[in-house]
Structure formats: C-alpha cells, structure tokens
Design a protein around this motif. Structure first.
Motif, short mmCIF file in Angstrom:
data_model
loop_
_atom_site.label_atom_id
_atom_site.label_comp_id
_atom_site.label_asym_id
_atom_site.label_seq_id
_atom_site.Cartn_x
_atom_site.Cartn_y
_atom_site.Cartn_z
N LEU A 1 0.83 -1.20 0.00
CA LEU A 1 0.00 0.00 0.00
C LEU A 1 0.88 1.26 0.00
CD1 LEU A 1 -2.62 1.60 0.23
CD2 LEU A 1 -2.65 1.14 2.67
N ASP A 2 1.94 1.23 0.78
CA ASP A 2 2.85 2.39 0.80
C ASP A 2 3.45 2.64 -0.57
OD1 ASP A 2 2.34 2.60 3.47
OD2 ASP A 2 4.14 1.51 4.11
N ARG A 3 3.85 1.55 -1.23
CA ARG A 3 4.42 1.71 -2.58
C ARG A 3 3.40 2.29 -3.54
NH1 ARG A 3 6.66 -3.39 -1.80
NH2 ARG A 3 5.17 -4.33 -3.24
N ALA A 4 2.15 1.81 -3.42
CA ALA A 4 1.09 2.31 -4.30
C ALA A 4 0.88 3.81 -4.05
CB ALA A 4 -0.20 1.54 -4.08
N ILE A 5 0.80 4.18 -2.79
CA ILE A 5 0.55 5.59 -2.47
C ILE A 5 1.71 6.47 -2.93
CG2 ILE A 5 0.34 7.23 -0.53
CD1 ILE A 5 -1.61 5.28 0.73
N ALA A 6 2.93 5.93 -2.81
CA ALA A 6 4.10 6.69 -3.25
C ALA A 6 4.05 6.96 -4.75
CB ALA A 6 5.38 5.95 -2.87
N ARG A 7 3.41 6.06 -5.47
CA ARG A 7 3.35 6.25 -6.93
C ARG A 7 2.32 7.29 -7.37
NH1 ARG A 7 2.62 0.67 -9.86
NH2 ARG A 7 2.16 2.03 -11.62
N LEU A 8 1.38 7.61 -6.47
CA LEU A 8 0.27 8.47 -6.89
C LEU A 8 0.73 9.87 -7.31
CD1 LEU A 8 -2.52 7.47 -4.34
CD2 LEU A 8 -2.09 6.58 -6.62
N ASP A 9 1.89 10.30 -6.77
CA ASP A 9 2.42 11.61 -7.19
C ASP A 9 2.64 11.67 -8.69
OD1 ASP A 9 2.47 12.86 -4.77
OD2 ASP A 9 4.43 12.01 -4.21
N GLN A 10 3.01 10.53 -9.25
CA GLN A 10 3.31 10.50 -10.69
C GLN A 10 2.07 10.20 -11.55
OE1 GLN A 10 6.17 8.88 -8.79
NE2 GLN A 10 6.77 11.04 -8.94
N VAL A 11 0.97 9.87 -10.90
CA VAL A 11 -0.21 9.44 -11.67
C VAL A 11 -1.34 10.45 -11.47
CG1 VAL A 11 -1.87 7.58 -12.08
CG2 VAL A 11 0.44 7.02 -11.31
N ALA A 12 -1.68 11.14 -12.56
CA ALA A 12 -2.75 12.13 -12.46
C ALA A 12 -4.11 11.45 -12.50
CB ALA A 12 -2.63 13.11 -13.62
N VAL A 13 -5.06 12.01 -11.76
CA VAL A 13 -6.45 11.58 -11.90
C VAL A 13 -6.96 12.23 -13.19
CG1 VAL A 13 -8.77 11.62 -10.91
CG2 VAL A 13 -6.77 11.42 -9.42
N GLU A 14 -7.27 11.41 -14.16
CA GLU A 14 -7.61 11.96 -15.48
C GLU A 14 -9.04 12.47 -15.51
OE1 GLU A 14 -6.83 8.80 -18.22
OE2 GLU A 14 -4.69 8.77 -17.72
N PRO A 15 -9.29 13.51 -16.34
CA PRO A 15 -10.68 13.96 -16.47
C PRO A 15 -11.56 12.86 -17.05
CG PRO A 15 -9.22 15.12 -18.01
CD PRO A 15 -8.36 14.25 -17.16
N ARG A 16 -12.85 12.97 -16.82
CA ARG A 16 -13.81 11.97 -17.32
C ARG A 16 -13.60 11.72 -18.81
NH1 ARG A 16 -19.12 10.47 -15.94
NH2 ARG A 16 -18.98 11.76 -14.09
N ALA A 17 -13.57 10.45 -19.19
CA ALA A 17 -13.36 10.10 -20.60
C ALA A 17 -14.57 10.55 -21.41
CB ALA A 17 -13.16 8.61 -20.73
N THR A 18 -14.30 11.26 -22.49
CA THR A 18 -15.41 11.63 -23.37
C THR A 18 -15.46 10.63 -24.51
OG1 THR A 18 -13.87 13.13 -24.44
CG2 THR A 18 -15.42 14.10 -22.89
N PRO A 19 -16.66 10.33 -24.99
CA PRO A 19 -16.75 9.36 -26.09
C PRO A 19 -15.93 9.86 -27.27
CG PRO A 19 -18.93 10.00 -25.28
CD PRO A 19 -17.94 10.91 -24.61
#
Lengths: 184, 217
Positions: free
Chosen positions: B65-83
């Motif tokens: 879990l710590d490793r996953a959370i550490a990666r979140l800095d590099q991973v943006a929450v993307e805007p909603r996918a548009t068709p």
C-alpha cells in the motif's frame, strides 16, 4: 467491510479531490481480493500482486470515469483487473487501453432509465448467485476464476461440450429472468 | 434485442476475459451496437464483481500500500473520458474499432467482388477483416475448418441461415458452406473474424487457395 455505497463514495472522493485516504480505503478492501481472485487462475502470488497493484493504480487514474449508476465499484474494479490480467498474460506490446473498454461499457446512447437499473444489477446478481445450483455455479466460477474457455472446462469436468454450454445457458437464463422480473 | 444475438457462452468468455483478441473485438462491437447484448455483458461483469467481493483476502505485504501511495504523485487523476469522435470516412465504425483504424487505411478490391480492410489484431490464429459488399453482391463461396464470427456494422446481408442487420452476430462452424449476399440499401459492412485457414470452395477455389493461404487475398 465496505458496502457498495461506501466503495462508490471512495471512488468519487478520488475523482473530486484526489483523496488519498479514500484510495487507501479502497486499496485495503479490493487489492487483497483482486490478488486472491487472480491467484485462482494459477497465477503466482507475485504476479497476482502486480495485477492488483496496477489495477488499483488504474482505479485512481480513471476514477472520474466511474459512474455509480452504470456499474457497482466491485464490477468496475473487476473489469479493470480483468484487463490488467489479460495484459499480463499476453505481455502485450500493445496493452489494452482501459478507456477503450470503458467506452464499450458506458456507451453513448444509453437511455437514462436503463442505466439507473444497471447500478442495482450488481446487488441482485450477488443475491441470485446464491440461488444457483452447484452445477451451474461451478461452470460460471471456472469460467471466471480459472480463465478457461467453455471448451477447456468441458474437458476438465469430463462433460460433453453441449452439457457445459447448456449449464452456462441455464445459469445465465436464471440470472436474466430474475433481473428482468425486477425491472418490470 | 437483435434477431441474431451472440451465444451466451461467448459473452461469458468475453466478460471473463478468456476470448482471443479477434473474437473479443467481434463481441465488443456486437455489445456496442445491440443494447440487449450490452446488458447481458453488464450482468456478466456484475457476476465478476460479485465473485471478487466474495473472495477472501489474500495477504498483501504491508509495504504494498505504501508503494502504491508513493506512486500516486506520478499518476494524475484523469478527467472523465469523453466518447471518442468517429473517424472521418469511418462514421459507421463503433468505438471499439477506433484503436484499430489508422490514417490512410482504405478499402481494397478483392477478386473484383468485394472490398476489404485487413485489421492488424494481435495473435495469429485469426484473420480479422472489415468487408464491404455492394447491394446484391455476394462473397465467394467458402468454408474453413475453424470458427467464423461476423458482426454486421452497416446495411445487411442474407445467407442460408437468415437475414442479418446492424448489430447482428453470426457464429458458424466453417465447415458449412455459405454464400452471404448483401441486402438492398446501403452497402453492407461487416467485421469478419475467421479462424485460419480459409478454403475457397467455388470453381476457382483450387487456383485461388494458394493465394489465400499466403495471405495475398
């Protein structure tokens, strides 16, 4: 434990404010389950952990595309984990873009009434699965858990292919009939 | 509900993620065009979700879990996918086809009878093509030892087994000879996924089969 509603709230919290505590909550509930699910297919613990890890990171990335009226959190996470497992198995040069799958599962021209019902499908499916016969549940579980096509399942259970197909059909028919009865 | 749905066990293999890419693309297109098929796939995905939820937890090492959370800095929450918008020239192509369409792809006339776009789908057990038939035209009579999956994307066609319209799905053991003819109206466009090899059975088949087996036609 996490209810379906709570899980959906957590995904929405990621989408609206990049909430890391919400991510941790989802992770604690789903990552060990996804790992266990993937391991049933014969994947070793290390690779299954990688699938779970990558699936949950994808949940973070795609949180804004989650729509609780179209699928439950567990269903949505299942489709992401499944695609990650396919990528892992194929070590594909061109991994499946989850977005392509999301478009398939969230089609543009869906009518609003139907999509509200789709959100309830999961809860009912969960209940209904308890009511399937053992024979019916076994073919469904084998198909999902063990990553096997119905042809392979038939060989394993030493049953004619036609019997496996009809068990699958009957199981799915029971689910469908019960769900359609709810909808009318 | 379409007149010709995909068989339940194929939808199950699709939802379980066990179908090879060629047949999976055929089922994805069927689900994109046929609301009943989409609903069936949604239900099966819900079965997958329920199975995950019923799962007992496998142990995860604490650091995961710590490793996953550490990666979140590099991973943006993307805007909603548009068709995604349909590609110019491919307005009939539902979204699951989009990743397979490339700029400059064009129809190729085959045997003077029909047009084809061969798709580059990973895995070599299936030949995946888009075929276009003018109304009243037919495909050369053919058979193949394996399975054939067809999804109609525009117009319609009729063969000995019935009439097929947009969204309809056909699966045939290839040992039945069949000769589909395009219906009147718009040209018929279909995705065809064929387990290799393919054998032409008409009078010219003997001469053309070596070309088919080498992928020339």
């Amino acid at each position: 434990m996490l209810t379906a509603e709570e899980a959906a709230d957590l995904i929405e919290a990621i989408a609206s404010r990049q909430d890391r505590a919400a991510f941790a909550g989802l992770y604690r509930h789903f990552a060990p389950r996804v790992k266990a699910f993937i391991m049933r297919g014969g994947t070793d613990a290390e690779a299954a952990q990688e699938v779970a890890q990558e699936a949950l990171i994808m949940v973070w990335r795609k949180a804004a595309s989650f729509n609780r009226s179209k699928a439950s959190a567990a269903t949505w996470i299942y489709t992401i984990a499944r695609n990650k497992r396919i990528d892992l198995l194929r070590r594909s040069a061109r991994p499946i873009d989850t977005e392509d799958w999301l478009v398939v599962y969230a089609p543009e021209e869906e009518d609003a009434d139907k999509s509200v019902l789709a959100g309830q499908t999961y809860t009912r499916v969960k209940e209904l699965m308890g009511g399937l016969s053992v024979n019916q549940l076994v073919v469904i579980q084998k198909a999902f858990y063990e990553d096997k096509t119905h042809t392979v399942i038939a060989k394993e259970l030493k049953l004619p292919l036609g019997t496996v197909k009809s068990r699958i059909r009957l199981a799915l028919l029971r689910l469908r009939e019960a769900l359609e009865k709810d909808e009318t | 509900m379409s007149r010709h749905p995909a068989p339940d066990e194929l939808l199950l293999d699709y939802a379980a993620g066990t179908l090879p890419e060629g047949p999976a693309l055929a089922v994805a297109l069927h689900a994109a065009l046929d609301p009943a098929a989409r609903q069936a796939v949604d239900r099966l995905n819900a079965v997958g979700g329920a199975l995950i939820e019923r799962e007992t937890e496998a142990s995860l090492d604490d650091a995961a879990l710590d490793r996953a959370i550490a990666r979140l800095d590099q991973v943006a929450v993307e805007p909603r996918a548009t068709p995604s918008a349909r590609r110019p020239g491919f307005e009939w192509a539902p979204s699951p086809l989009t990743p397979h369409l490339r700029a400059g792809m064009g129809w190729r006339r085959i045997l003077g009878k029909f047009d084809e776009i061969r798709l580059d789908v990973p895995g070599d057990a299936y030949r995946v093509s888009l075929l276009r038939l003018e109304p009243g035209r037919g495909l050369p009579e053919h058979k193949h030892p394996g399975y054939e999956y067809t999804v109609c994307l525009q117009g319609g066609y009729t063969d000995a087994t019935g009439s097929y319209g947009v969204g309809d799905f056909a699966v045939g053991p290839g040992d039945q000879r069949h000769e589909p003819i395009a219906d009147p109206g718009d040209p018929c466009i279909a995705l065809i996924v064929v387990e290799k090899p393919i054998v032409l059975t008409g009078p010219w088949g003997r001469w053309l089969n070596p070309l088919v087996s080498r992928g020339i036609i």
